[in-house]
Each structure stands twice: as C-alpha cells, then as structure tokens.
Design an enzyme around this catalytic site. Structure first.
Site, PDB file in Angstrom:
ATOM      1  N   GLY A  47      -0.832 -23.554   5.651  1.00 40.10           N
ATOM      2  CA  GLY A  47      -1.616 -24.190   4.607  1.00 40.10           C
ATOM      3  C   GLY A  47      -1.998 -25.578   5.051  1.00 40.10           C
ATOM      4  CD  GLU A  63      -5.310 -25.566   6.550  1.00 34.48           C
ATOM      5  OE1 GLU A  63      -4.538 -25.187   7.456  1.00 34.48           O
ATOM      6  OE2 GLU A  63      -5.663 -26.741   6.391  1.00 34.48           O
ATOM      7  CD  GLU A  67      -1.628 -22.386  10.644  1.00 32.78           C
ATOM      8  OE1 GLU A  67      -1.003 -22.006  11.639  1.00 32.78           O
ATOM      9  OE2 GLU A  67      -1.561 -23.546  10.193  1.00 32.78           O
ATOM     10  N   PRO A  84       5.873 -32.056 -10.184  1.00 40.79           N
ATOM     11  CG  PRO A  84       5.807 -33.571 -11.966  1.00 40.79           C
ATOM     12  CD  PRO A  84       6.105 -32.128 -11.638  1.00 40.79           C
ATOM     13  CG  ASP A  85      10.187 -34.515  -8.833  1.00 36.26           C
ATOM     14  OD1 ASP A  85       9.504 -35.531  -8.616  1.00 36.26           O
ATOM     15  OD2 ASP A  85      10.902 -34.366  -9.843  1.00 36.26           O
ATOM     16  CD  GLU A 116       8.948 -20.680  17.089  1.00 35.79           C
ATOM     17  OE1 GLU A 116       9.433 -19.594  17.381  1.00 35.79           O
ATOM     18  OE2 GLU A 116       9.623 -21.701  16.831  1.00 35.79           O
TER      19      GLU A 116
END
Lengths: 214, 214
Positions: A47, A63, A67, A84-85, A116
């Site tokens: 991401g 993305e 990848e 929020p955390d 990796e």
DNA sequence: AGTAGAATGTGTAGTTTTCACACTAACAGT
DNA sequence: ACTGTTAGTGTGAAAACTACACATTCTACT
C-alpha cells in the site's frame, strides 16, 4: 525541503491492498516485509500514500502494479480504517482494496519501503503490522460475499483458459466449503459469464474442456 | 493563526451523510443550503471535516447529530469519493455514510456552514452541490441492497411502536415496488427481528397490532 | 495391446422456497 | 344498524435448490 501547510490538521490518506492470487489450488496473499520502523521487519499489506493528482482507485492500482507488476482488471474498495491511533507515526486513514491477480503474470518487486515481498497462504500469515490483520479479515469476508453472489468474480485469478475444475477449486477455497460438481457447473454455465473453448487440457484422464471469460 | 505543516501534500478528509427519514409515508432526505461559495446557496448533503481525535464513524455520527439532533443507531459507510477536482477549493476526500433517523425525534439546526436545513422528498431534490448527486444515487442503490437482504434495516426509520403496514410502506418506498401483504408479513415474522406488542393502533378500521424492534 | 488409474462429464427426483391470490374481521363514524 | 376502511389470515402452483451415481476418455504402465 518544501512543506505543505494547512489551517487545520489533516490526516494522511493511504490505500492498503489485499492482493490475492491462486497458486497450486490455494489462495495466496501478497505481503511485503517492512524495511523501517514502526513495525520494522514485520510483514504488512502492500500500500502507499495517495498522490495529489490521483483518486483512490488510481492509487490502489498504482500500488498494486508497483508491487506485483500486474495491472489488475478490477479492484474493489471495501472499507476504510480510520482509528486515530492505528499508525504510531501519526494520523493515517487507510482505504482498503481487494485485488485479484493471475499468478502467472506476477513479477514481485521489492518496493521503496519494502525490503522483501512474498506470497503466503493464509495459514502462513502471522501477525501483521498495524491493523492489517483486521483489514485482511474484512477482505476475506467481503470476498466470500462477492463470490457467493457471482462466482465470475474469481475470473481474474485464473489464466485466460482454464478448466471448470480449477474454477470450482477457487470457488471452494473462497467460500470455505466444497460444492457439488454438477450443481456448480450448472450455476456457472447458466450465469453466462463463461465461453466454452474448443481446446482441452490433457492429462492422465479424460481431457477437460477449457473455458475463457466471456 | 496556527498552521499545520507536512512533508507531503495531504487531502482534507470529510464525511458526507445521506440522512433519510420517513415522513407521511415518503422517504425524505435532509439537505442543507450552503451559506458560502463555492456553490453558495446550493443545496448539499450535510457533512463536515474529520477531526483529529475521532475516527470516520464518529465524525459521521457527530455531524448527523449536529444537523438533526438525532443520535443514529446505526450508520453505514458505503463509498468514498475522491476525484481530485471534486471540490474547487482543493483536495477533499469524502467518505459517504447512510443514516436512517426517526422523523419524530428530529430537531433541525442550521449549522455553522449551513444557512438553512430542510427535508426533501426525492422528487423535490434538484441538482446538488459538488458531486453530492452521485453520492445520493450511490446511497439509494446501497439502501435498496441492504433492505432486500434484511427489511429490518429500516427499523431506525420507524417510531418505537409501529404497525406492519407502516413497515411495509417503508419497504416498498425503498425497493421501489409494491409487495404482497401476506408474503411481507411472513417474511418479517420469520426474520425474528420484530416483537409483537399487546397494543393496537385504532382508527376507523380494524385495530392494527403494534410491533417493536426485538 | 491390454489394463489400471484418474479426472471429466452428464440427468433426475425430492425438497424447499418463492410467488400469486381472495375473503373475513373489527373498528369509527354516520 | 349500516357503511367504509384497513387488518389479518392459508393454500396451491411454480421455481429454485440440493443431493446423489455412473459411464466416458484419456495416460501410463506392464
């Protein structure tokens, strides 16, 4: 170093993509190993952050291609993760996507933040960085819902020509239980999403007709 | 004036909420009239920017309560809208929610950015500000999907006690076609999401049994 | 060449679910 | 008491779903 300043605080916005592939009959998940803290050396979903000129779908596509080298046909935005955390570095909103890609076309590339990259079956997936375990769980739940509604959802996992047995195996892997062969064939034939080819897959058994997406 | 500075550009993140209510048998949509440009005087969906300490659900709940005075029981995040040019002021990601509220409990409040607020039936909804027309269309499509899967999804629209006829009217309004009375009653009774009360609604007809959410 | 092994491919009957449909019941108002 | 209005109830037909068994056709080996 340039900075970008605003009158109110803004969260960073990123997409995280659950990229699934089908290898040897089993679903596999693309994970990247983080190169830096937080969660240095942990495995995480691929991401990255939204860029200024792209929308969220474009970000997820970019993305995914960075990848895996695959340009996914269809991607599905299925949830946001916004506690929020959830990222110790600061406020990051994650928009979660599901992408199905063909195993044969994948070229893994270690990305900028990723030391990796590797495919893992679900039983090989341990604890993931951030809340990526929650994202994965939500993705699998959504995948099962979509597939039950339309088994053709799985087509991007398969090569351009495939047998019904392979499609059925993918179906069973996603919904988590076996289904009757005849009923399954009836289901997909009536759905009209397949085209019967004149080629057959040969082996130590009766040849199996090949199909392609319509 | 304080500013907030970051190494990379960040979009603003907002929630926009499609708030529906049921009044006089018809679904109504809560709209606010914008007080300032862009789209000054246009009607728009209620919504607002994500604050630093809340997640997206909390933001949508807060905005809903600020606009209607109602604390919605369940809100549904159904899509993101992220086109880079969707807001002429700059980059704004909108996270779209659907909320169903009880008409009786609503106290409209003109908000900070809203000069006026009002309920509109769908036929009274004209062109909306920004891409809010697209958001509304997506919301209605999703609502129909949810309701078909479970008519109980509509319960937050109704008062604490209601007749089956009223629930059926709400159901028909959302899926857009009439259904057979007996089949509908069978459906909801078997779903187990209702509780039959001992009260009846009286009128110039046979009394109608009242039900409540289980 | 013959045979064993392995996976493909096909139809049907029983069950469940869905859908369409019409009449009687109970109240308010006159 | 009579009328108008909405509530409330059961059944049969059709469709969808589910479970289930055997013959086919190839490869590989002897």
């Amino acid at each position: 170093m340039t900075t970008f300043c605003y009158a109110y605080p803004r969260p960073a916005v990123a997409t995280d993509i659950v990229i699934l592939s089908l290898d040897d009959g089993a679903l596999r998940l693309l994970l990247v190993r983080r190169g830096a803290d937080p969660f240095g050396d942990w495995w995480a979903l691929p991401g990255g952050f939204l860029q200024e000129t792209e929308d969220l779908d474009a970000c997820a596509r970019r993305e995914t291609e960075e990848e895996t080298g695959v340009r996914p046909g269809r991607i599905l935005q299925f949830a946001n993760f916004s506690h929020p955390d959830r990222d110790p570095r600061g406020r990051v909103i994650s928009v979660a996507y599901l992408a199905l890609v063909r195993a044969g076309e994948v070229r893994l590339q270690a990305g900028t933040d990723a030391a990796e990259a590797d495919w893992r079956t679900f039983s090989e997936v341990g604890t993931l960085a951030f809340d990526h375990g929650d994202i994965l769980a939500a993705a699998l739940s959504r995948l099962a819902t979509e597939v039950r509604a339309d088994p053709g959802f799985l087509l991007p996992l398969l090569p351009p020509a495939f047998t019904l047995a392979r499609l059925q195996a993918a179906y069973e892997a996603t919904i988590g239980r076996p289904v009757d062969k005849r009923n399954f064939r009836k289901l997909v034939e009536e759905s009209g999403s397949l085209r019967a080819l004149d080629d057959f897959e040969r082996g130590p058994h009766r040849p199996a007709r090949l199909y392609a997406p319509r």
